[in-house]
Design a protein around this motif. Sequence first.
Motif, PDB file in Angstrom:
ATOM      1  N   LEU A 283       0.822  -1.210   0.000  1.00 20.44           N
ATOM      2  CA  LEU A 283       0.000   0.000   0.000  1.00 20.44           C
ATOM      3  C   LEU A 283       0.855   1.259   0.000  1.00 20.44           C
ATOM      4  CD1 LEU A 283      -2.904  -1.003   2.410  1.00 20.44           C
ATOM      5  CD2 LEU A 283      -2.965  -0.751  -0.072  1.00 20.44           C
ATOM      6  N   SER A 284       2.103   1.111  -0.428  1.00 18.08           N
ATOM      7  CA  SER A 284       3.006   2.245  -0.576  1.00 18.08           C
ATOM      8  C   SER A 284       4.188   1.794  -1.425  1.00 18.08           C
ATOM      9  CB  SER A 284       3.500   2.745   0.783  1.00 18.08           C
ATOM     10  OG  SER A 284       4.479   3.755   0.618  1.00 18.08           O
ATOM     11  N   PHE A 289       8.375  -0.653   3.075  1.00 12.84           N
ATOM     12  CA  PHE A 289       7.015  -0.552   3.614  1.00 12.84           C
ATOM     13  C   PHE A 289       6.497  -1.964   3.884  1.00 12.84           C
ATOM     14  CE2 PHE A 289       2.411   0.221   3.448  1.00 12.84           C
ATOM     15  CZ  PHE A 289       2.315   1.363   4.219  1.00 12.84           C
ATOM     16  N   GLN A 291       3.004  -2.967   4.832  1.00 13.10           N
ATOM     17  CA  GLN A 291       1.591  -3.307   4.717  1.00 13.10           C
ATOM     18  C   GLN A 291       1.232  -3.717   3.290  1.00 13.10           C
ATOM     19  OE1 GLN A 291      -1.016  -0.424   6.477  1.00 13.10           O
ATOM     20  NE2 GLN A 291      -2.870  -1.546   5.944  1.00 13.10           N
ATOM     21  N   ARG A 312      -8.661  -3.236   3.917  1.00 14.02           N
ATOM     22  CA  ARG A 312      -7.670  -2.257   3.470  1.00 14.02           C
ATOM     23  C   ARG A 312      -7.971  -0.883   4.052  1.00 14.02           C
ATOM     24  NH1 ARG A 312      -7.760  -6.106   0.050  1.00 14.02           N
ATOM     25  NH2 ARG A 312      -9.768  -5.635  -0.900  1.00 14.02           N
ATOM     26  N   ASN A 313      -6.911  -0.208   4.476  1.00 14.35           N
ATOM     27  CA  ASN A 313      -7.011   1.113   5.090  1.00 14.35           C
ATOM     28  C   ASN A 313      -7.198   2.177   4.008  1.00 14.35           C
ATOM     29  OD1 ASN A 313      -6.270   3.684   6.238  1.00 14.35           O
ATOM     30  ND2 ASN A 313      -5.422   2.555   7.983  1.00 14.35           N
ATOM     31  N   GLU A 315      -7.223   5.390   4.213  1.00 17.77           N
ATOM     32  CA  GLU A 315      -6.259   6.488   4.313  1.00 17.77           C
ATOM     33  C   GLU A 315      -4.938   6.095   3.671  1.00 17.77           C
ATOM     34  OE1 GLU A 315      -6.847   9.582   5.299  1.00 17.77           O
ATOM     35  OE2 GLU A 315      -8.931   8.915   5.505  1.00 17.77           O
ATOM     36  N   LYS A 316      -4.537   4.846   3.871  1.00 25.03           N
ATOM     37  CA  LYS A 316      -3.304   4.363   3.248  1.00 25.03           C
ATOM     38  C   LYS A 316      -3.444   4.352   1.727  1.00 25.03           C
ATOM     39  CE  LYS A 316      -0.690   3.518   6.827  1.00 25.03           C
ATOM     40  NZ  LYS A 316       0.583   4.264   7.037  1.00 25.03           N
ATOM     41  N   LYS A 318      -5.222   6.415  -0.047  1.00 29.63           N
ATOM     42  CA  LYS A 318      -5.080   7.800  -0.502  1.00 29.63           C
ATOM     43  C   LYS A 318      -3.609   8.216  -0.530  1.00 29.63           C
ATOM     44  CE  LYS A 318      -9.613   9.276   1.244  1.00 29.63           C
ATOM     45  NZ  LYS A 318     -10.321  10.145   2.235  1.00 29.63           N
ATOM     46  N   GLU A 319      -2.879   7.804   0.503  1.00 32.28           N
ATOM     47  CA  GLU A 319      -1.451   8.122   0.547  1.00 32.28           C
ATOM     48  C   GLU A 319      -0.713   7.459  -0.603  1.00 32.28           C
ATOM     49  OE1 GLU A 319       0.146   7.067   4.336  1.00 32.28           O
ATOM     50  OE2 GLU A 319      -1.308   8.262   5.471  1.00 32.28           O
ATOM     51  N   LEU A 320      -1.169   6.271  -0.995  1.00 27.29           N
ATOM     52  CA  LEU A 320      -0.532   5.547  -2.089  1.00 27.29           C
ATOM     53  C   LEU A 320      -0.583   6.351  -3.379  1.00 27.29           C
ATOM     54  CD1 LEU A 320       0.745   3.056  -3.382  1.00 27.29           C
ATOM     55  CD2 LEU A 320      -1.551   2.081  -3.603  1.00 27.29           C
ATOM     56  N   ASP A 323       2.069   8.938  -3.165  1.00 29.56           N
ATOM     57  CA  ASP A 323       3.382   8.284  -3.267  1.00 29.56           C
ATOM     58  C   ASP A 323       3.691   7.885  -4.708  1.00 29.56           C
ATOM     59  OD1 ASP A 323       3.641   8.548  -0.558  1.00 29.56           O
ATOM     60  OD2 ASP A 323       3.152   6.461  -0.092  1.00 29.56           O
TER      61      ASP A 323
END
Length: 331
Positions: A283-284, A289, A291, A312-313, A315-316, A318-320, A323
Amino acid sequence: MDSLTQIVLGAAVGEAVLGKKVGNKAMFYGAIAGTIPDLDVYVGKLFDTVTALEIHRGFTHSVFFAIVFGWIFGWLISLYEKKASTKEWALLMFWGFITHPILDAHTTWGTQLFWPLDIRLAFKNIFVIDPLYTLPFLVFLLMAMFQRKGAAKRRKYNNLGLIVSSSYMAITIVIKGITYTKFAHALKEQGIVYKEIETKPTPFNTVLWSANVETDDAYLIGYYSFFDTKPIEFYSYPKNHHLLGDYKDDASVKRLIKITKGWYTFSEKNNALYLNDLRFGLLSVAPNFQQFAFSFKITEEDNKVLIDEVPRNREKAKELVNDLWIRIQGN
């Protein structure tokens, strides 16, 4: 692929098969045909996690389903749509059904096109959501939709959508070959001995690619963007297959491992065991990383092994996206 893409493909195929005769109804029924195979997701909700995974992209994504249910749906449609014959409607539904799994076969999960044979085709040359594939296709389809039935422009626009999308798909296969060479060369340059390597695009694009590399006791994950100026770096994830312990003889765990095609690691957290499916990445794209996009919690209750997919998160996720945008621009 995602639902919108399958709807667009189904509508375009419906138009190509029967649009000249029935107009926008061909797009309508083609879109329905492009949607129906994915109803297996809802069937899977009636079963346990592992069975649901086995069902997805199985029977409903097969040549058998396309042939048999193409005729069934074609007959049902012909009962109230009299502008085309049963055979013509069946042909439209068949092509809507069969192009769906053919498209899915280009993704990482793949499809069991030759069900009941246990063969899952997965070419891994496109992500399940790719705007460069879907958006031009959608634009041409909408342009065709607003032309009168039988108009030359209508067929022209629809054909252009099919040609552009198919050409892009062909290009992604070439790109996959190029990136595979890049990863293999980097492994050789760094003196890394490996057993197997698989490559796939990262989410939403075909500029940044990732590679899973199997070594004796670990899997390596690396990224390559066409804008990179520095050597590819690989990050190690221990297999930890020894953590399976007494679960190794459990039928459900064996089935889950089979689903991963051998690309899995184990990890422990809060006295629980997790199986991580490496095929779908992390997820990143940040270094080391931990996760994974698909992870499954294995527990035991009343002498019964339970397997649950880890949610699945959001927020993670969205960060992906952020990234990815940064990493696509180069290392």
